[in-house]
Design a protein around this motif. Structure first.
Motif, mmCIF file in Angstrom:
data_model
loop_
_atom_site.group_PDB
_atom_site.id
_atom_site.type_symbol
_atom_site.label_atom_id
_atom_site.label_comp_id
_atom_site.label_asym_id
_atom_site.label_seq_id
_atom_site.Cartn_x
_atom_site.Cartn_y
_atom_site.Cartn_z
ATOM 1 N N LEU A 82 50.931 46.442 41.004
ATOM 2 C CA LEU A 82 50.118 46.556 42.212
ATOM 3 C C LEU A 82 50.579 45.565 43.276
ATOM 4 O O LEU A 82 50.703 45.905 44.456
ATOM 5 C CB LEU A 82 48.658 46.265 41.882
ATOM 6 C CG LEU A 82 47.841 47.379 41.267
ATOM 7 C CD1 LEU A 82 46.463 46.857 40.917
ATOM 8 C CD2 LEU A 82 47.728 48.534 42.254
ATOM 9 N N GLY B 197 53.643 46.646 44.977
ATOM 10 C CA GLY B 197 53.327 47.699 45.947
ATOM 11 C C GLY B 197 52.729 47.125 47.219
ATOM 12 O O GLY B 197 53.104 47.495 48.332
ATOM 13 N N LEU B 198 51.802 46.168 47.043
ATOM 14 C CA LEU B 198 51.113 45.610 48.210
ATOM 15 C C LEU B 198 51.996 44.645 48.994
ATOM 16 O O LEU B 198 51.679 44.278 50.112
ATOM 17 C CB LEU B 198 49.846 44.878 47.761
ATOM 18 C CG LEU B 198 48.705 45.789 47.334
ATOM 19 C CD1 LEU B 198 47.530 44.964 46.859
ATOM 20 C CD2 LEU B 198 48.270 46.675 48.491
ATOM 21 N N ASN B 199 53.107 44.232 48.395
ATOM 22 C CA ASN B 199 53.991 43.290 49.077
ATOM 23 C C ASN B 199 54.945 44.002 50.033
ATOM 24 O O ASN B 199 55.737 43.371 50.723
ATOM 25 C CB ASN B 199 54.779 42.495 48.030
ATOM 26 C CG ASN B 199 55.392 41.251 48.621
ATOM 27 O OD1 ASN B 199 54.835 40.659 49.555
ATOM 28 N ND2 ASN B 199 56.543 40.850 48.114
ATOM 29 N N LEU C 266 41.639 43.239 37.306
ATOM 30 C CA LEU C 266 42.911 43.605 37.917
ATOM 31 C C LEU C 266 43.131 42.941 39.280
ATOM 32 O O LEU C 266 44.194 42.382 39.549
ATOM 33 C CB LEU C 266 42.942 45.130 38.074
ATOM 34 C CG LEU C 266 44.297 45.811 38.095
ATOM 35 C CD1 LEU C 266 45.084 45.443 36.868
ATOM 36 C CD2 LEU C 266 44.097 47.326 38.155
ATOM 37 N N GLY C 267 42.103 42.986 40.121
ATOM 38 C CA GLY C 267 42.242 42.500 41.486
ATOM 39 C C GLY C 267 42.563 41.020 41.552
ATOM 40 O O GLY C 267 43.310 40.573 42.425
#
Lengths: 304, 321
Positions: free
Chosen positions: A100, A103-105, A178-179
């Motif tokens: 994740l 992906g967010l990077n 997860l977050g």
């Protein structure tokens, strides 16, 4: 300042003494709190672990009885095993959160939105989360099985089956945590110097090689931090168990160690025995923490 | 891949001429690689954009999984009793009944639960933040023998899990008659929080000693220095820690379940848990979900309002509160 202080020596020491007194006063409050609410109970716990104590009469010394009893108590061993088993969610969660974060990077729209969305379960009350997942795991009308039904899968009655209750709890814990790991990984990824990747790609390193040889080592301190805090947190899993399977699950298959300590202490009033188990738990956590400090020192990692 | 020809000339010059050229894939080095692997391949930029689309789709699916259970809670809370057993399932309630949100207040001590949680969380965090920040000031900026030893001792306390000390702690509070009151939840917190002390101390290391020395020369007392110089300086760091701590106390469960028995004295988390136990046997899930959603809402609102500070603070410190 310094010249004046040097000239008047007696005054300096008086000022210093005054400073010492005030400083002591300032830190006295947390120190007293520590002594009263942590150190004293800890020492008493150690003492109580060698006694037979029902919380009403005074504790009676019985040597190592509690510790011997523990090794022959199938419920204790089962609770330990359950607690350990549920930790297989930790590596799964780390891999997912790393993916994740990668992906967010990326440079794209919507990353702030996604970051917020994935963080919502982290800040949510675990009691409320446990309640809603208990309903979501309902065998006939729960969200999980209704979604599975769309894909033609007949889901089990998750919390009532000894084989699915632990996986159900693991899925929920992964969903909730997860977050948090994602956010820490993301912060770590953003601090990896760009030129390392540029240099590597000039040398012909592919995406996987770059990930393996640059990203992974650079975020290793975060991985260590997450592994250790997750193990410490995971070894104390209680609330979900208490709410979702109030009696420890089918065939005691979801009872955790803290749940068993809690039950022995406050339902059965076996305070001495519960203290002994809590000391074992504390020792396990202590050992893990010490290992972490060792690894930290080797990795030169500090959380500032 | 050969880099000798493409690197020096155009690649180095491009960023100076075109500010957009710094974007991935604009340099000849990389486009050279993609064209060498597949002759008809897209340029690196378009491949990156395609990747973004793919990642966005995956993240969106993940977002549905993350929010799904919460939305479903809300949806259940607006259903009639029959609608929750409807097959095929109703994703959007039909009819929408808000009545559950009225019923819930008289179905259990929800209001007193909110009040108790507020009392505990507000008292602990307001007073505890003050004591923590004063201590952090002393640890960071004042001279004192054995200061580091004291600090390390407090830090070591973090290693001791609550379950290890909860039994004697309970017995002590039982002896002084505090069981079934909010005091065992409040009083230990008033003495401060070592995590907060730790981060405020770190933060204060960046405040120059000279301004404190100057204030001392002007005859200011240590308390005055704290109020006029230190407190304003650490306020931003404190705010984030304060919010995280508040949410942690608000969501706490193990300590409350040990100490509180009478329904009217319980905190919100215990109240919704007993809602769950009590109304599940009557399969009154809309009511349970309404109560749970009410319990989730305050923290959710705080998070959405302060999300930037919260996320930055967590990312920076790793502190969960």
């Amino acid at each position: 300042m310094s010249t004046e202080v040097l000239r008047t020596k007696p005054r300096r020491s008086r000022l210093h003494r005054r400073e010492h007194q005030v400083a002591l006063l300032f830190i006295a409050i947390p120190l007293i709190g520590f002594l009263l609410f942590t150190l004293y109970p800890l020492l008493y716990s150690v003492y109580a672990s060698f006694t037979s104590w029902n919380g009403l009469a005074a504790p009676k010394f019985n040597g190592l009885d509690n510790y011997i009893k523990m090794w022959n108590d199938p419920y204790f061993l089962k609770a330990m095993w359950n607690t350990l088993f549920m930790m297989i969610g930790i590596p799964i969660g780390l891999v997912l959160s790393m993916a994740l974060a990668l992906g967010l990077n990326r440079k794209m729209r919507g990353t702030t939105f996604f970051r917020t969305v994935y963080y919502v379960p982290v800040i949510s009350s675990i009691a409320a989360i446990a309640i809603l997942w208990q309903w979501a795991y309902n065998g006939d009308f729960g969200l999980v099985n209704q979604v599975l039904d769309i894909f033609g899968i007949q889901g089990p009655n998750w919390l009532a089956d000894k084989d699915t209750v632990k996986p159900a709890l693991i899925i929920m814990a992964t969903w909730k945590g997860l977050g948090y790991s994602m956010l820490l990984y993301l912060a770590a990824l953003q601090s990896v110097p760009r030129y390392l990747y540029e240099a590597a790609s000039l040398d012909g390193a592919g995406t996987w090689q770059q990930f393996r040889n640059i990203t992974m080592p650079m975020v290793r301190p975060v991985t260590f931090f997450l592994v250790v805090t997750s193990i410490i947190g995971g070894s104390q899993i209680f609330i979900e168990i208490n709410i979702m399977t109030p009696l420890g699950g089918p065939e005691f298959s979801s009872a955790s160690i803290v749940w068993y300590i809690w039950r022995q202490a406050f339902n059965n009033l076996h305070m001495g025995y519960a203290s002994a188990m809590s000391i074992v738990l504390g020792l396990i956590i202590f050992v893990i923490t010490v290992i972490q400090f060792r690894l930290n020192r080797r990795n030169q990692f500090s959380i500032d | 891949m050969s880099t000798s020809t493409s690197l020096p000339g155009p690649a180095a010059a491009a960023p100076l001429l075109d500010p957009q050229a710094g974007l991935p894939g604009r340099t000849p080095v990389r486009s050279g690689r993609s064209s060498s692997s597949t002759p008809s391949a897209l340029s690196r930029t378009s491949r990156y954009k395609l990747g973004n689309v793919l990642v966005t789709v995956i993240l969106s699916l993940g977002a549905i999984v993350m929010l799904g259970p919460l939305l479903w809670t809300f949806s259940t809370s607006l259903k009639t009793h029959d609608a929750i057993f409807a097959l095929p399932p109703q994703w959007i309630p039909d009819p929408v009944v808000w009545e559950n949100y009225l019923r819930v207040w008289s179905a259990g001590p929800l209001l007193s639960g909110i009040r108790n949680s507020l009392i505990v969380a507000a008292t602990v965090t307001v007073v505890g933040s003050l004591t923590s920040s004063v201590a952090a000031f002393a640890f960071a900026k004042m001279r004192m023998p054995f200061k580091n030893a004291a600090f390390l001792m407090l830090l070591a306390g973090l290693m001791i899990p609550f379950p290890t000390i909860m039994i004697p702690q309970f017995m002590v509070f039982a002896e002084i008659g505090w069981v079934d009151t909010l005091l065992p939840l409040i009083v230990p917190g008033l003495f401060g929080n070592i995590i907060m002390i730790f981060f405020l101390k770190q933060y204060l290391e960046n405040v120059p000693d000279s301004i404190i020395e100057a204030a001392k020369l002007d005859g200011a007392s240590y308390l005055q220095i704290f109020w006029r110089l230190i407190f304003p300086a650490i306020r931003p760091a404190m705010a984030a820690q304060f919010i995280l701590w508040f949410m942690a106390v608000w969501n706490d469960y193990l300590a409350p379940i040990i100490y509180l028995n009478t329904p009217e004295k319980q905190t919100l988390q215990l109240v919704i848990a007993s809602f769950n136990a009590q109304y599940a046997s009557q399969t009154d899930y809309p009511l349970i979900m309404a109560a749970s959603f009410i319990a989730l809402l305050p923290v959710l609102i705080v998070f959405i309002v302060f999300q930037r500070q919260i996320i930055e603070s967590v990312a920076l410190t790793g502190g969960k509160g």
